[in-house]
Design a protein around this motif. Sequence first.
Motif, mmCIF file in Angstrom:
data_model
loop_
_atom_site.group_PDB
_atom_site.id
_atom_site.type_symbol
_atom_site.label_atom_id
_atom_site.label_comp_id
_atom_site.label_asym_id
_atom_site.label_seq_id
_atom_site.Cartn_x
_atom_site.Cartn_y
_atom_site.Cartn_z
ATOM 1 N N VAL A 53 43.669 37.368 40.472
ATOM 2 C CA VAL A 53 42.584 37.974 39.704
ATOM 3 C C VAL A 53 42.644 39.476 39.940
ATOM 4 O O VAL A 53 42.867 39.929 41.065
ATOM 5 N N THR A 54 42.474 40.247 38.878
ATOM 6 C CA THR A 54 42.385 41.704 38.997
ATOM 7 C C THR A 54 41.138 42.183 38.268
ATOM 8 O O THR A 54 40.654 41.532 37.344
ATOM 9 N N HIS A 55 40.611 43.312 38.698
ATOM 10 C CA HIS A 55 39.545 43.964 37.941
ATOM 11 C C HIS A 55 40.205 44.584 36.719
ATOM 12 O O HIS A 55 41.333 45.074 36.796
ATOM 13 N N GLU A 56 39.539 44.566 35.591
ATOM 14 C CA GLU A 56 40.129 45.039 34.333
ATOM 15 C C GLU A 56 40.737 46.440 34.448
ATOM 16 O O GLU A 56 41.793 46.707 33.900
ATOM 17 N N ASP A 57 40.092 47.328 35.168
ATOM 18 C CA ASP A 57 40.565 48.705 35.270
ATOM 19 C C ASP A 57 41.438 48.948 36.501
ATOM 20 O O ASP A 57 41.806 50.079 36.779
ATOM 21 N N GLU A 58 41.738 47.900 37.259
ATOM 22 C CA GLU A 58 42.548 48.035 38.476
ATOM 23 C C GLU A 58 43.638 46.974 38.488
ATOM 24 O O GLU A 58 43.669 46.092 39.338
ATOM 25 N N GLN A 59 44.562 47.083 37.538
ATOM 26 C CA GLN A 59 45.598 46.064 37.376
ATOM 27 C C GLN A 59 46.590 45.999 38.539
ATOM 28 O O GLN A 59 47.350 45.053 38.647
ATOM 29 N N ASP A 60 46.599 46.990 39.412
ATOM 30 C CA ASP A 60 47.505 46.974 40.560
ATOM 31 C C ASP A 60 46.915 46.237 41.760
ATOM 32 O O ASP A 60 47.623 45.948 42.714
ATOM 33 N N GLY A 61 45.636 45.921 41.734
ATOM 34 C CA GLY A 61 44.976 45.271 42.859
ATOM 35 C C GLY A 61 44.779 43.778 42.636
ATOM 36 O O GLY A 61 43.691 43.341 42.285
ATOM 37 N N HIS A 62 45.828 42.987 42.833
ATOM 38 C CA HIS A 62 45.764 41.539 42.609
ATOM 39 C C HIS A 62 45.141 40.818 43.808
ATOM 40 O O HIS A 62 45.483 41.104 44.948
ATOM 41 N N HIS A 63 44.235 39.897 43.531
ATOM 42 C CA HIS A 63 43.601 39.067 44.556
ATOM 43 C C HIS A 63 44.078 37.630 44.350
ATOM 44 O O HIS A 63 43.824 37.040 43.292
ATOM 45 N N ARG A 64 44.773 37.074 45.348
ATOM 46 C CA ARG A 64 45.282 35.697 45.247
ATOM 47 C C ARG A 64 44.117 34.717 45.181
ATOM 48 O O ARG A 64 43.103 34.892 45.851
ATOM 49 N N VAL A 65 44.283 33.653 44.407
ATOM 50 C CA VAL A 65 43.258 32.628 44.255
ATOM 51 C C VAL A 65 43.506 31.467 45.211
ATOM 52 O O VAL A 65 42.567 30.883 45.738
ATOM 53 N N PHE A 66 44.773 31.145 45.472
ATOM 54 C CA PHE A 66 45.149 30.033 46.343
ATOM 55 C C PHE A 66 46.060 30.512 47.458
ATOM 56 O O PHE A 66 46.773 31.510 47.316
#
Length: 95
Positions: A53-66
Amino acid sequence: MDEIRKVAPVESARYVAHLPFSATDLSSALIFARTLVRSLAFLDELDGGETTVTHEDEQDGHHRVFCDRLVASGRRCERRPEHEGACQPRGGLRT
């Protein structure tokens, strides 16, 4: 009359579908993504363990879901990243 035809397997490439949605905060966004992946786990083409998941304006900051570590029988861990305790497959994530 009814003839069963065998079709040769087709080589395929991996793609990523970007699906924007609204959530009140990161925690809600992760829950939404986790629920979405689990609801589509019957699709062999889906690699749910790689979901981020990323914030719309922060495509470089991916947060893993699993967690996505390999566990028994070639399955992937469906627990949250950095969970406590042993990894466990809980359902439909495939390798």
